[in-house]
Structure formats: structure tokens, C-alpha cells
Design an enzyme around this catalytic site. Structure first.
Site, PDB file in Angstrom:
ATOM      1  N   SER A   9       0.628  -0.915   0.327  1.00  0.00           N
ATOM      2  CA  SER A   9       0.491   0.204  -0.608  1.00  0.00           C
ATOM      3  C   SER A   9       1.133   1.249   0.348  1.00  0.00           C
ATOM      4  CB  SER A   9      -1.009   0.089   1.008  1.00  0.00           C
ATOM      5  OG  SER A   9      -2.370  -1.150   1.023  1.00  0.00           O
ATOM      6  N   GLY A  10       1.921   0.911   0.025  1.00  0.00           N
ATOM      7  CA  GLY A  10       2.670   2.069   0.448  1.00  0.00           C
ATOM      8  C   GLY A  10       2.988   2.912  -0.883  1.00  0.00           C
ATOM      9  N   ALA A  11       3.816   3.662  -1.162  1.00  0.00           N
ATOM     10  CA  ALA A  11       4.148   4.204  -2.630  1.00  0.00           C
ATOM     11  C   ALA A  11       5.335   3.815  -3.231  1.00  0.00           C
ATOM     12  CB  ALA A  11       4.938   5.947  -2.681  1.00  0.00           C
ATOM     13  N   CYS A 128      17.579   5.127  -1.757  1.00  0.00           N
ATOM     14  CA  CYS A 128      17.932   6.213  -3.222  1.00  0.00           C
ATOM     15  C   CYS A 128      18.855   7.096  -3.456  1.00  0.00           C
ATOM     16  CB  CYS A 128      16.508   6.495  -3.463  1.00  0.00           C
ATOM     17  SG  CYS A 128      15.726   8.261  -2.460  1.00  0.00           S
ATOM     18  N   HIS A 240      15.074  12.965  -8.437  1.00  0.00           N
ATOM     19  CA  HIS A 240      16.246  13.275  -6.994  1.00  0.00           C
ATOM     20  C   HIS A 240      17.354  14.471  -8.366  1.00  0.00           C
ATOM     21  CE1 HIS A 240      14.888  12.374  -3.832  1.00  0.00           C
ATOM     22  NE2 HIS A 240      15.719  11.116  -3.444  1.00  0.00           N
TER      23      HIS A 240
END
Length: 336
Positions: A9-11, A128, A240
Site C-alpha cells: 500500500s505504500g508508495a 535512493c 532526485h
């Protein structure tokens, strides 16, 4: 081939679904797990509805070949044995195992062979900001050993998860309407501002995010090169950006670097200053590759190259990198 997503359910969990579908990942079944709050929700995957199972200790991972996990470090630590005890390989997107000696930290374009040695059956996905940087550093390292890296990052709100994006969007609306911006997720208002502070400050006055780039680069690239970073949060939703200065043992030309970038898997070069062409988050968001541009000699040091680097940190910086690890494992006979 049975695959599980933990933290669907997270990003990043949602990005796992997209990436697996986009790449037509070779599997027979996908099982999705979440918290008690998420259990029972349904998500569409390749035209089918999948129901979220509650993550519990037990034998739910029996028969699972690969588990892609992104539910936070505490959950990864608590459930690692449950996930791996029947032979599943856990590819973990949290910080739980990145600095554990017997857990490989892998970026497939850089150190795929490290994935073969996994005594715990766990492979860690790097941070990331580190992932996109080392993809760009590897072709330079192939030309000449890197001695030192200096980097300033410009990190999107989504690096703080779905809540980070939501807070930025709400703040933009508030500021546009002349209302005071509500601040919860970040240390300060992010809309119309930048914040030189990501993660907690350490004793050396670097933040943990900044030191991650040092620690992880050494582990991934098997190098003693030092990395000095300043990490900044900017009011961009996704992708980013990094300004990178690389000092090498031997001088290398801009032409050599450009050619190395152009011939390296996972990199795309956009470098035409005369026409104002260079990578930007606006256009890199949603893309698989890491994009580089503004490639030039460092005017202060003949042995240094500087360039600009942009990558989608939810995609390549998280979900895609994990899926690429899984693809490498399958292609190289590590999963059958």
C-alpha cells in the site's frame, strides 16, 4: 515462480506493482501483503484484482521464491526470518540490512555478482540517492580509480513517502491562497523553500542521509573513495537531482566520460547546453534510466570531472532496482 510484495500500500509498494507489470516479470503468481489496516484492500495487477493479506508470523511465505519488501526497517527486521525461512529471497528496500556485513547491497549495473553471496537469503536495496549516483560513478571508475566524490543532492518531497508529497501539495495550495502552511512531515515549510536537512544529524554534523552516501558507495563499489555529501530537500514532487564532483587518480577527458556514460547500461545522456538541454525532474519522473548532463572539467582540479545527475527515486531509486535484482537472479540461475 511465486513473488510476494510486502508493504504493497505504500508508495514503493505501488511502484512495485507498476514495474512488475511494465516489465512483464516472469512469474506465475503474485501475493501481496500489508498491515492489518491494509488487509482486505484490493489492487489491480495486469487486469486481475489482488487482495492484500495481513503480514503475520507463520508459513505464508512457503513456496514464495522472491519477496520484495518495503514496509520500513522495523518490519523488515521483525519479519526477515518469517519471510526467508522456507527459502524465499528477500530483496529489502528499507535501511534494516544495508550495513550488515553478510547482506549484499546491490545495484545491478554496478555489482550484480554480490547478489550470489547471501547467507541470510537477504539482499538489500541501497538508499535512493546512492543508487543513482553509483550508476553514474561506475563508468568513471572503469576509466580511472575514483579517489574522492563531492555531491550536493536536491531531493524530491516523495523521498519522504506519500506523506511528503501530500504535505508539499497542501502547502502549495495554502501559500497560493495566502494561508499559513501546515508543517508536519518536514522540519520546515517546503513550499517556496528548500531545507538543507534530510534525516537526523549525527555527531559529525552530517545528517544520516549524507553519511549513507559515503557508507553505501564504499560497500557497493568495493572502494575506499570518500564521499562528502550535502543533502537538500526541494519543493519537487518526484525525482532526485545531484550535482557531483569526481576526483580520479588519472586525468580523464570530458569526451571519454561522455562516451563511457553513453555506452553504459542504465544511463541516458542529455548534454547540450547550447540548446538548454539537460536532465530535469520534470522530464525524468517516471523514467527507468538515470540521466546525466552538464558534463565538464572541474576548473579547480585537472583530475576532476563534474556533472549533473537526475533519477526517479521511487522507480530506479527503489522499486525498479529491486526488480532488476530479481531479474538478474533469475537470469543467472540463482532462482529456478
Amino acid at each position: 515462480m511465486r513473488v510476494a510484495i510486502v508493504g504493497v500500500s505504500g508508495a514503493v509498494g505501488q511502484e512495485f506493482l507498476k514495474v512488475l507489470a511494465e516489465r512483464d516479470f516472469p512469474m506465475d503468481e503474485l501475493v501481496i501483503f500489508g498491515s492489518a489496516r491494509s488487509a482486505g484492500k484490493t489492487y489491480e495487477f495486469k487486469g486481475k484484482q489482488l487482495t492484500v493479506k495481513e503480514l503475520k508470523h507463520g508459513d505464508d511465505f512457503k513456496g514464495i521464491d522472491i519477496a520484495l519488501t518495503s514496509a520500513g526497517a522495523s518490519i523488515s527486521k521483525e519479519y526477515a526470518e518469517t519471510i526467508t525461512k522456507h527459502g524465499a529471497i528477500m530483496i529489502d528496500n528499507s535501511s534494516a540490512f544495508r550495513y550488515v556485513d553478510d547482506v549484499p547491497l546491490v545495484v545491478p549495473e554496478v555489482n550484480p555478482e554480490d547478489a550470489r553471496i547471501r547467507p541470510r537469503n537477504i539482499i538489500a536495496n541501497p538508499n535512493c540517492s546512492t543508487i543513482q549516483m553509483v550508476v553514474a560513478l561506475k563508468p568513471i571508475e572503469n576509466l580511472s580509480k575514483i579517489k574522492r566524490v563531492r555531491v550536493a543532492t536536491y531531493q524530491a518531497a516523495s523521498g519522504a513517502g506519500a506523506q511528503g508529497i501530500a504535505e508539499l501539495e497542501e502547502q502549495v495550495l495554502d501559500v497560493a491562497q495566502g494561508k499559513p502552511a501546515k508543517v508536519e512531515k518536514f522540519a520546515h515549510q517546503l513550499a517556496m523553500n528548500i531545507i538543507p536537512h534530510i534525516d537526523v544529524f549525527l555527531e559529525n554534523d552530517y545528517t544520516k542521509e549524507e553519511m549513507k552516501m559515503n557508507w553505501e558507495t564504499k560497500k557497493i563499489m568495493h572502494t575506499d573513495a570518500e564521499v562528502s555529501a550535502t543533502c537538500v530537500r526541494i519543493p519537487v514532487a518526484r525525482a532526485h537531482s545531484e550535482a557531483i564532483w569526481v576526483e580520479t587518480e588519472n586525468p580523464i577527458s570530458v569526451k571519454e566520460v561522455k562516451e563511457a556514460f553513453e555506452n553504459f547500461e542504465g544511463l541516458t545522456v542529455i548534454d547540450n547546453p547550447a540548446n538548454n538541454e539537460y536532465p530535469m525532474p520534470l522530464f525524468v519522473s517516471g523514467k527507468d534510466d538515470v540521466y546525466v548532463g552538464r558534463i565538464r572539467e572541474d576548473v579547480t582540479d585537472p583530475n576532476s570531472i563534474t556533472f549533473w545527475c537526475v533519477g526517479d527515486q521511487i522507480k530506479k531509486g527503489a522499486a525498479l532496482n529491486a526488480v532488476q535484482i530479481a531479474e538478474w537472479l533469475i537470469a543467472n540461475g540463482e532462482v529456478k
